[in-house]
Design a protein around this motif. Sequence first.
Motif, PDB file in Angstrom:
ATOM      1  N   GLY A  78       0.838  -1.193   0.000  1.00 17.16           N
ATOM      2  CA  GLY A  78       0.000   0.000   0.000  1.00 17.16           C
ATOM      3  C   GLY A  78       0.868   1.236   0.000  1.00 17.16           C
ATOM      4  O   GLY A  78       1.750   1.399  -0.840  1.00 17.16           O
ATOM      5  N   GLU A  79       0.646   2.115   0.954  1.00 20.90           N
ATOM      6  CA  GLU A  79       1.437   3.343   1.065  1.00 20.90           C
ATOM      7  C   GLU A  79       2.725   3.140   1.855  1.00 20.90           C
ATOM      8  O   GLU A  79       3.551   4.050   1.933  1.00 20.90           O
ATOM      9  N   LYS A  80       2.906   1.974   2.431  1.00 18.52           N
ATOM     10  CA  LYS A  80       4.041   1.748   3.323  1.00 18.52           C
ATOM     11  C   LYS A  80       5.269   1.231   2.574  1.00 18.52           C
ATOM     12  O   LYS A  80       5.157   0.374   1.697  1.00 18.52           O
ATOM     13  N   LEU A  81       6.430   1.761   2.963  1.00 18.65           N
ATOM     14  CA  LEU A  81       7.708   1.345   2.385  1.00 18.65           C
ATOM     15  C   LEU A  81       8.616   0.839   3.506  1.00 18.65           C
ATOM     16  O   LEU A  81       8.743   1.479   4.549  1.00 18.65           O
ATOM     17  N   TYR A  82       9.260  -0.299   3.249  1.00 21.61           N
ATOM     18  CA  TYR A  82      10.223  -0.867   4.195  1.00 21.61           C
ATOM     19  C   TYR A  82      11.529  -1.087   3.428  1.00 21.61           C
ATOM     20  O   TYR A  82      11.549  -1.820   2.437  1.00 21.61           O
ATOM     21  N   ILE A  83      12.594  -0.449   3.892  1.00 21.83           N
ATOM     22  CA  ILE A  83      13.868  -0.479   3.171  1.00 21.83           C
ATOM     23  C   ILE A  83      14.846  -1.379   3.912  1.00 21.83           C
ATOM     24  O   ILE A  83      15.162  -1.129   5.087  1.00 21.83           O
ATOM     25  N   ASN A  84      15.339  -2.401   3.247  1.00 25.97           N
ATOM     26  CA  ASN A  84      16.238  -3.358   3.868  1.00 25.97           C
ATOM     27  C   ASN A  84      17.682  -2.850   3.851  1.00 25.97           C
ATOM     28  O   ASN A  84      18.124  -2.232   2.888  1.00 25.97           O
ATOM     29  N   THR A  85      18.416  -3.139   4.933  1.00 27.77           N
ATOM     30  CA  THR A  85      19.802  -2.674   5.021  1.00 27.77           C
ATOM     31  C   THR A  85      20.825  -3.795   4.938  1.00 27.77           C
ATOM     32  O   THR A  85      22.020  -3.527   4.866  1.00 27.77           O
ATOM     33  N   SER A  86      20.397  -5.047   4.987  1.00 29.15           N
ATOM     34  CA  SER A  86      21.368  -6.139   4.896  1.00 29.15           C
ATOM     35  C   SER A  86      21.640  -6.465   3.427  1.00 29.15           C
ATOM     36  O   SER A  86      20.889  -6.082   2.539  1.00 29.15           O
ATOM     37  N   GLY A  87      22.730  -7.203   3.176  1.00 31.68           N
ATOM     38  CA  GLY A  87      23.061  -7.598   1.810  1.00 31.68           C
ATOM     39  C   GLY A  87      24.247  -6.841   1.258  1.00 31.68           C
ATOM     40  O   GLY A  87      24.700  -5.845   1.831  1.00 31.68           O
ATOM     41  N   ASN A  88      24.745  -7.293   0.106  1.00 30.08           N
ATOM     42  CA  ASN A  88      25.957  -6.716  -0.479  1.00 30.08           C
ATOM     43  C   ASN A  88      26.019  -7.040  -1.965  1.00 30.08           C
ATOM     44  O   ASN A  88      25.262  -7.902  -2.455  1.00 30.08           O
ATOM     45  N   PRO A  89      26.898  -6.386  -2.731  1.00 33.28           N
ATOM     46  CA  PRO A  89      26.956  -6.594  -4.181  1.00 33.28           C
ATOM     47  C   PRO A  89      27.317  -8.013  -4.600  1.00 33.28           C
ATOM     48  O   PRO A  89      27.039  -8.407  -5.738  1.00 33.28           O
ATOM     49  N   GLY A  90      27.936  -8.796  -3.722  1.00 39.98           N
ATOM     50  CA  GLY A  90      28.249 -10.172  -4.067  1.00 39.98           C
ATOM     51  C   GLY A  90      27.015 -11.024  -4.302  1.00 39.98           C
ATOM     52  O   GLY A  90      27.095 -12.090  -4.924  1.00 39.98           O
ATOM     53  N   MET A  91      25.871 -10.550  -3.834  1.00 36.82           N
ATOM     54  CA  MET A  91      24.625 -11.300  -3.989  1.00 36.82           C
ATOM     55  C   MET A  91      23.994 -11.114  -5.361  1.00 36.82           C
ATOM     56  O   MET A  91      22.954 -11.724  -5.659  1.00 36.82           O
ATOM     57  N   ALA A  92      24.605 -10.275  -6.192  1.00 37.29           N
ATOM     58  CA  ALA A  92      24.126 -10.085  -7.565  1.00 37.29           C
ATOM     59  C   ALA A  92      24.613 -11.260  -8.406  1.00 37.29           C
ATOM     60  O   ALA A  92      25.554 -11.152  -9.190  1.00 37.29           O
ATOM     61  N   THR A  93      23.972 -12.389  -8.219  1.00 36.01           N
ATOM     62  CA  THR A  93      24.396 -13.630  -8.861  1.00 36.01           C
ATOM     63  C   THR A  93      23.191 -14.492  -9.173  1.00 36.01           C
ATOM     64  O   THR A  93      22.153 -14.395  -8.485  1.00 36.01           O
ATOM     65  N   ALA A  94      23.291 -15.305 -10.215  1.00 38.69           N
ATOM     66  CA  ALA A  94      22.172 -16.146 -10.646  1.00 38.69           C
ATOM     67  C   ALA A  94      21.697 -17.041  -9.504  1.00 38.69           C
ATOM     68  O   ALA A  94      22.502 -17.654  -8.805  1.00 38.69           O
ATOM     69  N   GLY A  95      20.393 -17.110  -9.331  1.00 38.75           N
ATOM     70  CA  GLY A  95      19.815 -17.972  -8.316  1.00 38.75           C
ATOM     71  C   GLY A  95      19.545 -17.296  -6.992  1.00 38.75           C
ATOM     72  O   GLY A  95      18.835 -17.850  -6.140  1.00 38.75           O
ATOM     73  N   SER A  96      20.084 -16.097  -6.792  1.00 40.36           N
ATOM     74  CA  SER A  96      19.855 -15.381  -5.539  1.00 40.36           C
ATOM     75  C   SER A  96      18.367 -15.091  -5.339  1.00 40.36           C
ATOM     76  O   SER A  96      17.841 -15.201  -4.225  1.00 40.36           O
ATOM     77  N   GLY A  97      17.686 -14.740  -6.412  1.00 41.33           N
ATOM     78  CA  GLY A  97      16.247 -14.488  -6.326  1.00 41.33           C
ATOM     79  C   GLY A  97      15.449 -15.751  -6.045  1.00 41.33           C
ATOM     80  O   GLY A  97      14.445 -15.722  -5.320  1.00 41.33           O
ATOM     81  N   ASP A  98      15.882 -16.885  -6.602  1.00 42.68           N
ATOM     82  CA  ASP A  98      15.220 -18.161  -6.306  1.00 42.68           C
ATOM     83  C   ASP A  98      15.342 -18.477  -4.820  1.00 42.68           C
ATOM     84  O   ASP A  98      14.400 -18.957  -4.185  1.00 42.68           O
ATOM     85  N   ALA A  99      16.531 -18.212  -4.265  1.00 38.26           N
ATOM     86  CA  ALA A  99      16.745 -18.424  -2.836  1.00 38.26           C
ATOM     87  C   ALA A  99      15.825 -17.538  -2.008  1.00 38.26           C
ATOM     88  O   ALA A  99      15.232 -17.979  -1.013  1.00 38.26           O
ATOM     89  N   LEU A 100      15.681 -16.262  -2.416  1.00 36.59           N
ATOM     90  CA  LEU A 100      14.818 -15.347  -1.681  1.00 36.59           C
ATOM     91  C   LEU A 100      13.370 -15.834  -1.687  1.00 36.59           C
ATOM     92  O   LEU A 100      12.688 -15.790  -0.654  1.00 36.59           O
ATOM     93  N   SER A 101      12.888 -16.308  -2.828  1.00 38.36           N
ATOM     94  CA  SER A 101      11.515 -16.824  -2.890  1.00 38.36           C
ATOM     95  C   SER A 101      11.335 -17.980  -1.924  1.00 38.36           C
ATOM     96  O   SER A 101      10.308 -18.089  -1.239  1.00 38.36           O
ATOM     97  N   GLY A 102      12.338 -18.862  -1.863  1.00 33.06           N
ATOM     98  CA  GLY A 102      12.266 -19.972  -0.924  1.00 33.06           C
ATOM     99  C   GLY A 102      12.254 -19.516   0.519  1.00 33.06           C
ATOM    100  O   GLY A 102      11.524 -20.073   1.352  1.00 33.06           O
ATOM    101  N   VAL A 103      13.062 -18.503   0.831  1.00 35.26           N
ATOM    102  CA  VAL A 103      13.099 -17.963   2.190  1.00 35.26           C
ATOM    103  C   VAL A 103      11.730 -17.409   2.577  1.00 35.26           C
ATOM    104  O   VAL A 103      11.191 -17.723   3.658  1.00 35.26           O
ATOM    105  N   ILE A 104      11.154 -16.592   1.718  1.00 36.58           N
ATOM    106  CA  ILE A 104       9.888 -15.935   2.058  1.00 36.58           C
ATOM    107  C   ILE A 104       8.765 -16.956   2.187  1.00 36.58           C
ATOM    108  O   ILE A 104       7.965 -16.917   3.135  1.00 36.58           O
TER     109      ILE A 104
END
Length: 515
Positions: free
Chosen positions: A421-447
């Motif tokens: 909705g109108e709410k925004l939540y900005i994450n502070t963890s993570g780093n550029p090394g995570m810009a790699t294939a499969g990282s998004g698949d892992a995130l979907s599994g986590v959530i």
Amino acid sequence: MKIFSSEQLYEADTITIENQNSTSEALVERAGTQVFNWLHQRLRGAQAPIRVFCGIGNNGGDGLVVGRLLIAHGYNVTIYIVNCSDKRSKNFLLNYDKIKNITKNWPHLMKGETDFPAINPDDIIVDAIFGIGLNRCPDGWVKKLIQHINVSKTFKLAIDIPSGLFPNSAVKDKEAILKANYTLTFQTPKLAFFLPETAPYISNFDILDIGLDRTFLNTTEALAQLISKIEAQRFYQAREKFGHKGTYGHTLIVAGSYGKIGAAVLSATAAFRIGAGMVTSFTPKCGYTILQTAIPEAMVITDPQEEFISAISIDFKPSAIAVGMGIGKNPATVEALKNLFKTQNVPFVIDADALNSISEDKEVLTLLPKHSILTPHPGELKRLIGEWQDDYEKLEKTKEFSKKHEVVVVIKGAYSIIVYGEKLYINTSGNPGMATAGSGDALSGVIVGLLSQGYDPLLASVFGVYMHGSAGDIALSKMGYEAIMAGDIIDNLAGAYLELFASEEEGVENSSEKK
């Protein structure tokens, strides 16, 4: 931590002055003193030339306080007044008078390009030209001054915000913004610090507490909420002593096609690592042996088709479903997706090719389950909400999409932003090394693994993104940016849970420099 607009911060100043029976001058003195303390702790009397550039508003007043305190403590300081208007704030004038009384070398009044000083690589620049009240782009010789400072090799420290950058609106002239090496911002960070188009001007930042009214800060609805370890600790749901695998849910992962079964493996593994009690993967026939071998803890159901998903049939009631990772866009797969949305009334995580199907097929969009979690990367987001002119328009369009369809949208990036909705939540963890294939698949599994354990969709999104990034940070501490693979992120989810409640001495090193 909350992120406020410039208007809200000015209101906070006013309320602070009233409630603390103080003055605007005292608040400027407090802010400037905090900046001085930060510098003094690091310089420890070192005699590197310090050049303080002050505007003629309240930010310039802050800079004059800093300059005065540096001079009083024996530092080698030169102060420049960027005389760009005949309007001067009261706080500027008061502090200009104070500084004249303690130095024979009066502040240099700059009126044009001929007044630009030579800047040496060993100098330290303190930028106090414009603050959060800036309402138009610097132009003329002031813009050229900013460019003159930018091309120098010296260290540049911005007070509150780099001059020329707006705290909560779009960049209008990229050439008129000071590029700071470090920014000392007052009380709370600004939204501009976290967006792809504006964050590069900040580089690194520290937050200085200047004692603004706590009641106002705690009770005022903010532009956004910053998610760090402190917030994540509150989100964690402890396990029950007599819990069993059924207590923590049965996750369904609908993923994979020929050549992309790895997406199913990564998502299923991540769901287990984050704590799902059971995981079943639905995949084409070609994925059966791979999944049973790669992750024996998971159950596998296969589609009638060998290479793609055509008809999703399951004989149990899942707690939550993640769909889209590597499934492709075969017409039969799109029809199977529609049927899944029609028949399953459970929380969904929707990713990758499922998102593309939603953006390309109006019928799929109309079937989108309410309270689903969508996890697009920038290209997928653009296909969902359309083109945008700048990051702020992107956020507004995402808010509209979220409200219209009653879904959570996770905008993946260096600072992933969760929109509800109108709410925004900005994450502070993570780093550029995570810009790699499969990282998004892992995130979907986590959530989806968190959804299965009973976290509500917004909490699963915010907490899941944080834990995913924290695991990436732990991987970074072991192997550096370039070597991180998606599997490394998953392998370190266990460490992310331990890190969540570790003391600072025990925890993994973490700093804004990794961004």
